[in-house]
Design an enzyme around this catalytic site. Structure first.
Site, PDB file in Angstrom:
ATOM      1  N   ARG A  86      44.808  87.702  51.616  1.00 38.98           N
ATOM      2  CA  ARG A  86      44.913  86.239  51.542  1.00 38.98           C
ATOM      3  C   ARG A  86      46.357  85.795  51.748  1.00 38.98           C
ATOM      4  O   ARG A  86      46.616  84.699  52.216  1.00 38.98           O
ATOM      5  CB  ARG A  86      44.424  85.724  50.179  1.00 38.98           C
ATOM      6  CG  ARG A  86      42.931  85.723  49.996  1.00 38.98           C
ATOM      7  CD  ARG A  86      42.538  85.070  48.693  1.00 38.98           C
ATOM      8  NE  ARG A  86      43.165  83.757  48.528  1.00 38.98           N
ATOM      9  CZ  ARG A  86      43.073  83.037  47.415  1.00 38.98           C
ATOM     10  NH1 ARG A  86      42.394  83.494  46.369  1.00 38.98           N
ATOM     11  NH2 ARG A  86      43.652  81.859  47.325  1.00 38.98           N
ATOM     12  N   ASP A  92      55.486  83.698  41.581  1.00 41.49           N
ATOM     13  CA  ASP A  92      54.721  84.517  42.535  1.00 41.49           C
ATOM     14  C   ASP A  92      55.334  85.889  42.774  1.00 41.49           C
ATOM     15  O   ASP A  92      54.740  86.710  43.472  1.00 41.49           O
ATOM     16  CB  ASP A  92      54.569  83.784  43.877  1.00 41.49           C
ATOM     17  CG  ASP A  92      53.666  82.585  43.747  1.00 41.49           C
ATOM     18  OD1 ASP A  92      53.659  81.750  44.666  1.00 41.49           O
ATOM     19  OD2 ASP A  92      52.989  82.461  42.710  1.00 41.49           O
ATOM     20  N   CYS A 142      41.302  79.307  38.105  1.00 41.28           N
ATOM     21  CA  CYS A 142      41.372  80.507  38.939  1.00 41.28           C
ATOM     22  C   CYS A 142      41.888  81.605  38.013  1.00 41.28           C
ATOM     23  O   CYS A 142      42.180  81.393  36.849  1.00 41.28           O
ATOM     24  CB  CYS A 142      42.281  80.311  40.133  1.00 41.28           C
ATOM     25  SG  CYS A 142      44.014  80.447  39.718  1.00 41.28           S
ATOM     26  N   ARG A 189      44.012  75.142  36.814  1.00 38.33           N
ATOM     27  CA  ARG A 189      44.693  74.504  37.954  1.00 38.33           C
ATOM     28  C   ARG A 189      44.427  73.004  37.815  1.00 38.33           C
ATOM     29  O   ARG A 189      43.564  72.438  38.460  1.00 38.33           O
ATOM     30  CB  ARG A 189      44.162  75.040  39.292  1.00 38.33           C
ATOM     31  CG  ARG A 189      44.277  76.535  39.480  1.00 38.33           C
ATOM     32  CD  ARG A 189      45.691  77.080  39.343  1.00 38.33           C
ATOM     33  NE  ARG A 189      46.543  76.871  40.491  1.00 38.33           N
ATOM     34  CZ  ARG A 189      46.687  77.748  41.478  1.00 38.33           C
ATOM     35  NH1 ARG A 189      45.987  78.855  41.468  1.00 38.33           N
ATOM     36  NH2 ARG A 189      47.493  77.522  42.481  1.00 38.33           N
ATOM     37  N   LYS A 203      53.042  81.392  53.842  1.00 36.35           N
ATOM     38  CA  LYS A 203      51.680  80.920  53.537  1.00 36.35           C
ATOM     39  C   LYS A 203      51.742  79.540  52.904  1.00 36.35           C
ATOM     40  O   LYS A 203      51.020  78.620  53.306  1.00 36.35           O
ATOM     41  CB  LYS A 203      51.005  81.886  52.576  1.00 36.35           C
ATOM     42  CG  LYS A 203      49.749  81.346  51.899  1.00 36.35           C
ATOM     43  CD  LYS A 203      49.030  82.376  51.049  1.00 36.35           C
ATOM     44  CE  LYS A 203      49.504  82.401  49.637  1.00 36.35           C
ATOM     45  NZ  LYS A 203      48.960  81.359  48.750  1.00 36.35           N
ATOM     46  N   ASN A 204      52.620  79.375  51.896  1.00 30.75           N
ATOM     47  CA  ASN A 204      52.605  78.153  51.094  1.00 30.75           C
ATOM     48  C   ASN A 204      53.322  76.981  51.740  1.00 30.75           C
ATOM     49  O   ASN A 204      53.351  75.890  51.162  1.00 30.75           O
ATOM     50  CB  ASN A 204      53.159  78.441  49.691  1.00 30.75           C
ATOM     51  CG  ASN A 204      52.226  79.357  48.910  1.00 30.75           C
ATOM     52  OD1 ASN A 204      51.073  79.565  49.318  1.00 30.75           O
ATOM     53  ND2 ASN A 204      52.707  79.923  47.834  1.00 30.75           N
TER      54      ASN A 204
END
Ligand code: EPZ
Length: 451
Positions: free
Chosen positions: A406, A312, A122, A127, A27-28
């Site tokens: 997500r 993460d 968030c 952020r 994803k990143n």
């Protein structure tokens, strides 16, 4: 009537996972690489693009700027940005995805101007964007925040090279600085950069488009600006956070699982911690096998920029350590509010004490977690609740599946490859409540903040 029916994930605990499954694309890495396609003079074809919600938000953002995107296969996407004419990224889209901010660099490189809604806070904490702005200013832009938007404008026709030293290695700022510098006039040196594999993958993609970038894998990157970048075909790296999540799912059930199509070196810090807990770890070029037959104890974890232990995977690690004998300590050094999920683990019988001042969790292993209805506040916390549910006695119903989706492409299918009994369902609790057939003690709902 119900205002909305939650699609939930129902996890049957107590099933020992075994067998093998494969990781999907990162994803990143996919998100910044899709943004970087704005710089290409020709079409870009990307392979191993995960089918996840964050990708669809970036897709919508690029379309709103004028790009044309289409799927060529299950995970292959082509992007044609020849008709991109806008440099304004609206709040309605940016609010859904902090990584939307990755378009600032490419828009500056293409138009010399960008108006992008600020990502704001968030659920993980602030952020900030000060390091991004430091880079844009050094590269020759006027930068101001106006009505919740970052407005950046080059003072000359093209950005110019600069020597930029970051006070800390920020993934986002490193990406945006690279994206703005690759077509600047002259040489840019970036110091104290993030070295995450996803940042390296973005740099490799830019190089494949014709950018000149040296020093990858070190804390200093040197970029010689080029006038234009061409289209390219490129394969996204495997997702190391999905890989680590699946490993924690396997070991929490004391299972024997193999994760394929991954890069063992990208999760070396995680494998070291699993070994410290007495887990047997073997690796090949693109696979990892963990056998958790005899876990000897917990461990100590400090999250840190790559190659340190990834923030993460902090929630998933804590969920696993709730079942490891003894006491473990997990310190979070990246985000200032990344332990909110611990309250949900406590409802499953976990013993975790969080100290806010030291941003540290002390985890005492318990003999048995118990299944419960729980709610995910963000992507990785949702994954942590799945880890806990797999070890718990009974069934765990997880609300907040929209967060898990997500970052994970069909997580329940990867787990069923391993023998896990995990399925999507319309929120049973809501259906029962709506029917009014039975008095149910509705558990307190916390409305999940935007991810
Ligand atoms: C990326 O976020 C990832 N997201 C995050 O993954 C990951 O947790 C994070 O890197 C750290 O590894 C994507 O790649 C899309 P940062 P990013 O810039 O770019 C502070 C997931 O679940 N900071 O390294 O936002 C900031 O406030 C997500 O996949 C500043 O102070 O990470 C934060 O506390 C969650 N000023 C810390 O640095 C700045 O200008 C990390 O930010 C920029 C950041």
């Amino acid at each position: 009537m119900l205002d909305r029916l939650d699609t939930t994930l129902r996890v049957r605990g107590g099933v020992r996972l075994e067998g093998s499954t494969s990781t999907h694309g990162a994803k990143n890495a996919a998100l910044p690489i899709m943004a970087a396609a704005l710089l290409a003079k020709g079409p870009v074809t990307l392979h191993r693009v995960p089918r996840i919600t964050d990708v669809s938000v970036m897709w919508s953002l690029l379309e709103s700027l004028g790009a044309r995107l289409r799927y060529e296969g299950e995970n292959t996407v082509t992007i044609d940005s020849s008709n991109v004419a806008s440099f304004r990224a609206p709040y309605a889209l940016v609010r859904k995805l902090a990584a939307s901010f990755d378009v600032v660099g490419p828009l500056l490189g293409r138009f010399g101007r960008a108006e992008v809604a600020l990502p704001g806070g968030c659920v993980l904490g602030t952020r900030a964007t000060d390091l991004h702005e430091q880079a844009f200013i050094a590269l020759g832009c006027d930068v101001r925040n106006q009505h919740g938007y970052l407005i950046a404008e080059s003072k000359h026709a093209r950005l110019h090279g600069a020597d930029i030293e970051f006070r800390m290695p920020s993934v986002g700022a490193t990406k945006n600085a690279m994206l703005a510098a690759v077509t600047a006039n002259g040489t840019t040196t970036l110091r104290n950069v993030a070295m995450e594999p996803e940042v390296i993958d973005l740099a490799n993609f830019l190089t494949a488009m014709g950018a000149k970038i040296a020093g990858l894998g070190t804390d200093t990157i040197v970029i010689d600006g080029v006038a234009e970048l061409h289209g390219v075909e490129y394969e996204i790296i495997p997702d190391r956070i999905v890989t680590g999540t699946l490993l924690f799912c396997g070991v929490v059930t004391r299972g024997d699982v193999t994760i394929r199509r991954c890069v063992p070196a990208h999760v070396r810090s995680v494998l070291e911690k699993l070994t410290e807990c007495g887990i047997e770890v073997t690796t090949g070029t693109d696979w990892i096998r963990v056998n958790a037959g005899a876990i000897t104890g917990g461990t100590e974890i400090l999250t840190a920029p790559y190659p340190g232990f990834p923030t993460d995977l902090q929630p998933q690690a804590v969920a696993f350590l709730c079942t490891a004998p003894g006491t473990s300590v997990v310190e979070e050094s990246i985000f200032n509010a990344r332990f909110s999920y611990v309250n949900e683990l406590a409802r499953m019988g976990a013993d975790v004490r969080v100290s806010m001042e030291s941003n540290t969790a002390v985890v005492k292993g318990v003999a048995q977690l118990s299944g419960a209805p729980v709610e995910a506040p963000d992507i990785r916390a949702g994954a942590a609740l799945v880890v806990a549910g797999l070890a718990a006695h009974g069934e765990t119903e997880i609300i907040g599946l929209e967060y898990i989706d997500r970052g994970y492409e069909r997580l329940e299918e990867m787990l069923s490859d391993l023998g896990g009994q995990v399925q999507r369902s319309v929120g049973v609790t809501q259906l029962v409540e709506a029917s009014g057939l039975f008095e149910t003690t509705a558990y307190p709902r916390v409305s999940p903040a935007s991810g």
